[in-house]
Design a protein around this motif. Structure first.
Motif, PDB file in Angstrom:
ATOM      1  N   GLU A  55       0.829  -1.213   0.000  1.00  0.00           N
ATOM      2  CA  GLU A  55       0.000   0.000   0.000  1.00  0.00           C
ATOM      3  C   GLU A  55       0.863   1.263   0.000  1.00  0.00           C
ATOM      4  N   THR A  56       1.874   1.273   0.838  1.00  0.00           N
ATOM      5  CA  THR A  56       2.773   2.424   0.914  1.00  0.00           C
ATOM      6  C   THR A  56       3.512   2.623  -0.405  1.00  0.00           C
ATOM      7  N   LEU A  57       4.018   1.541  -0.957  1.00  0.00           N
ATOM      8  CA  LEU A  57       4.767   1.621  -2.209  1.00  0.00           C
ATOM      9  C   LEU A  57       3.885   2.083  -3.361  1.00  0.00           C
ATOM     10  N   VAL A  58       2.685   1.541  -3.461  1.00  0.00           N
ATOM     11  CA  VAL A  58       1.770   1.920  -4.545  1.00  0.00           C
ATOM     12  C   VAL A  58       1.393   3.397  -4.438  1.00  0.00           C
ATOM     13  N   ALA A  59       1.175   3.877  -3.237  1.00  0.00           N
ATOM     14  CA  ALA A  59       0.862   5.296  -3.060  1.00  0.00           C
ATOM     15  C   ALA A  59       2.017   6.169  -3.544  1.00  0.00           C
ATOM     16  N   ARG A  60       3.236   5.763  -3.246  1.00  0.00           N
ATOM     17  CA  ARG A  60       4.412   6.520  -3.695  1.00  0.00           C
ATOM     18  C   ARG A  60       4.570   6.441  -5.216  1.00  0.00           C
ATOM     19  N   ILE A  61       4.328   5.274  -5.786  1.00  0.00           N
ATOM     20  CA  ILE A  61       4.400   5.115  -7.241  1.00  0.00           C
ATOM     21  C   ILE A  61       3.355   6.002  -7.915  1.00  0.00           C
ATOM     22  N   ASN A  62       2.137   5.984  -7.402  1.00  0.00           N
ATOM     23  CA  ASN A  62       1.069   6.792  -7.991  1.00  0.00           C
ATOM     24  C   ASN A  62       1.385   8.282  -7.905  1.00  0.00           C
ATOM     25  N   ALA A  63       1.915   8.723  -6.761  1.00  0.00           N
ATOM     26  CA  ALA A  63       2.282  10.132  -6.612  1.00  0.00           C
ATOM     27  C   ALA A  63       3.384  10.504  -7.596  1.00  0.00           C
ATOM     28  N   THR A  64       4.341   9.609  -7.765  1.00  0.00           N
ATOM     29  CA  THR A  64       5.434   9.863  -8.702  1.00  0.00           C
ATOM     30  C   THR A  64       4.916   9.898 -10.131  1.00  0.00           C
ATOM     31  N   ASN A  65       4.036   8.973 -10.495  1.00  0.00           N
ATOM     32  CA  ASN A  65       3.466   8.945 -11.839  1.00  0.00           C
ATOM     33  C   ASN A  65       2.701  10.225 -12.153  1.00  0.00           C
ATOM     34  N   ALA A  66       2.035  10.788 -11.148  1.00  0.00           N
ATOM     35  CA  ALA A  66       1.267  12.013 -11.357  1.00  0.00           C
ATOM     36  C   ALA A  66       2.182  13.227 -11.514  1.00  0.00           C
ATOM     37  N   ALA A  67       3.367  13.172 -10.916  1.00  0.00           N
ATOM     38  CA  ALA A  67       4.276  14.322 -10.948  1.00  0.00           C
ATOM     39  C   ALA A  67       5.300  14.246 -12.072  1.00  0.00           C
ATOM     40  N   ALA A  68       5.749  13.060 -12.419  1.00  0.00           N
ATOM     41  CA  ALA A  68       6.819  12.895 -13.412  1.00  0.00           C
ATOM     42  C   ALA A  68       6.279  13.122 -14.817  1.00  0.00           C
ATOM     43  N   THR A  69       7.134  13.654 -15.679  1.00  0.00           N
ATOM     44  CA  THR A  69       6.723  13.901 -17.062  1.00  0.00           C
ATOM     45  C   THR A  69       7.677  13.239 -18.043  1.00  0.00           C
ATOM     46  N   LEU A  70       7.114  12.855 -19.174  1.00  0.00           N
ATOM     47  CA  LEU A  70       7.902  12.339 -20.277  1.00  0.00           C
ATOM     48  C   LEU A  70       8.544  13.518 -21.000  1.00  0.00           C
ATOM     49  N   SER A  71       9.431  13.222 -21.931  1.00  0.00           N
ATOM     50  CA  SER A  71      10.121  14.285 -22.673  1.00  0.00           C
ATOM     51  C   SER A  71       9.154  15.150 -23.473  1.00  0.00           C
ATOM     52  N   ASP A  72       7.967  14.620 -23.798  1.00  0.00           N
ATOM     53  CA  ASP A  72       6.990  15.403 -24.563  1.00  0.00           C
ATOM     54  C   ASP A  72       6.054  16.221 -23.670  1.00  0.00           C
ATOM     55  N   GLY A  73       6.283  16.169 -22.336  1.00  0.00           N
ATOM     56  CA  GLY A  73       5.492  16.974 -21.407  1.00  0.00           C
ATOM     57  C   GLY A  73       4.323  16.258 -20.757  1.00  0.00           C
ATOM     58  N   ARG A  74       3.943  15.089 -21.268  1.00  0.00           N
ATOM     59  CA  ARG A  74       2.841  14.333 -20.658  1.00  0.00           C
ATOM     60  C   ARG A  74       3.278  13.756 -19.324  1.00  0.00           C
TER      61      ARG A  74
END
Length: 151
Positions: A55-74
């Motif tokens: 649960e802790t790891l998934v929450a951190r992964i989800n937060a990172t996925n929402a903040a991180a961007t690809l080179s095209d800005g998505r």
């Protein structure tokens, strides 16, 4: 820890949880007078710890996925949603092409003749094009996963 490493850890935790579930089920019932190979209560307790970690790891992964961007800005979240849509589109095109290629099962000329209502060659080409888009998007996602620190 990089996001990609966290994803590998998530996979390992999910596999461990599946193993624990199977071991609980295998030891849940024994013949009268016998003892289980493993204590299912202890295994359930261990699975609760794994679930808490997951649960802790998934929450951190989800937060990172929402903040991180690809080179095209998505964001990674947007890219993952796009990948799932492309996979579903690819599966639909493949299923349509396969369904349109009914092999004749007639034994004589008087049997029913099946005629495709879909352009199989075009569907296969579209599926190939979508597959290429999936591969390119996967490459970009993986590139970002290995360069992004987990939040």
């Amino acid at each position: 820890m990089k996001l990609a490493e966290a994803l590998l850890e998530r996979s390992a935790l999910q596999a461990k949880l599946g193993s624990l579930r199977q071991r609980v089920v295998s030891n849940a019932v024994v013949q009268e007078g016998e003892t289980p190979h493993e204590d299912p209560q202890v295994l359930i307790g261990e699975s609760n710890g794994v679930l808490d970690d997951l649960e802790t790891l998934v929450a951190r992964i989800n937060a990172t996925n929402a903040a991180a961007t690809l080179s095209d800005g998505r964001t990674l979240t947007t890219a993952i949603a796009r990948r799932e849509t492309l996979k579903a589109r690819h599966a639909m095109l493949e299923a349509a092409a396969k369904g349109a290629q009914k092999e004749p099962d007639a034994y004589s000329m008087r049997e029913v003749k099946w005629v495709s209502t879909l352009p199989v060659k075009s569907l296969r080409k579209q599926a190939d094009d979508v597959s290429a888009k999936i591969r390119e998007l996967n490459r970009r996602i993986q590139e970002t996963n290995w360069s992004t620190d987990l939040l």
